[in-house]
Design a protein around this motif. Structure first.
Motif, short mmCIF file in Angstrom:
data_model
loop_
_atom_site.label_atom_id
_atom_site.label_comp_id
_atom_site.label_asym_id
_atom_site.label_seq_id
_atom_site.Cartn_x
_atom_site.Cartn_y
_atom_site.Cartn_z
N TRP A 60 34.14 35.72 39.08
CA TRP A 60 35.45 36.70 38.88
C TRP A 60 36.48 36.30 39.01
O TRP A 60 36.56 35.12 39.14
CB TRP A 60 35.05 37.91 40.23
N LYS B 277 41.03 37.11 37.56
CA LYS B 277 41.53 37.53 37.10
C LYS B 277 41.65 37.97 35.88
O LYS B 277 42.37 36.94 35.23
CB LYS B 277 42.36 37.46 37.97
N SER B 278 41.63 38.64 35.03
CA SER B 278 42.01 39.23 33.72
C SER B 278 43.98 38.63 33.48
O SER B 278 44.61 39.13 34.34
CB SER B 278 42.58 40.83 33.09
N CYS C 111 45.40 45.76 39.39
CA CYS C 111 44.58 44.19 38.98
C CYS C 111 43.69 44.74 38.37
O CYS C 111 42.61 45.30 38.87
CB CYS C 111 44.03 43.84 40.30
N GLU D 131 39.62 42.53 37.20
CA GLU D 131 38.73 41.11 37.32
C GLU D 131 37.67 41.56 36.77
O GLU D 131 37.02 42.28 36.73
CB GLU D 131 38.20 40.40 38.75
N SER E 14 39.90 44.71 41.33
CA SER E 14 39.94 44.07 42.00
C SER E 14 40.40 44.39 43.66
O SER E 14 40.09 43.57 44.78
CB SER E 14 40.97 42.61 42.10
N GLN F 244 36.65 45.27 45.38
CA GLN F 244 35.40 44.45 44.67
C GLN F 244 33.66 45.16 44.81
O GLN F 244 33.49 45.23 44.28
CB GLN F 244 35.35 43.15 45.15
#
Length: 67
Positions: free
Chosen positions: A9, A11-12, A22, A24, A37, A40
């Motif tokens: 994974w 983070k964008s 957040c 992911e 995120s 999860q």
């Protein structure tokens, strides 16, 4: 107890900086996976390659700004 995800994974880069937005992403078998995120173990959205590519192209040309 749940086992860890087999996916890598990340983070964008389009996630907000405040820590409340957040997202992911991870490469899946048939496309990409998206999750929150902060949760999860929660739901994951699966997006096929073609749709993901169209989404990224729209982001790059600014077509999704201010929506």
């Amino acid at each position: 107890m749940t086992s860890p995800s087999p996916h890598k994974w990340f983070k964008s880069s389009h996630s907000g900086g405040s820590g409340t937005e957040c997202v992911e992403c991870a490469r899946g078998e048939d496309g990409f996976l998206v999750r929150d995120s902060k949760c999860q173990q929660g739901p994951v959205i699966a997006v096929r390659h073609h749709s993901w590519s169209s989404f990224i192209a729209a982001l790059r040309r600014g077509a999704l700004e201010d929506r």
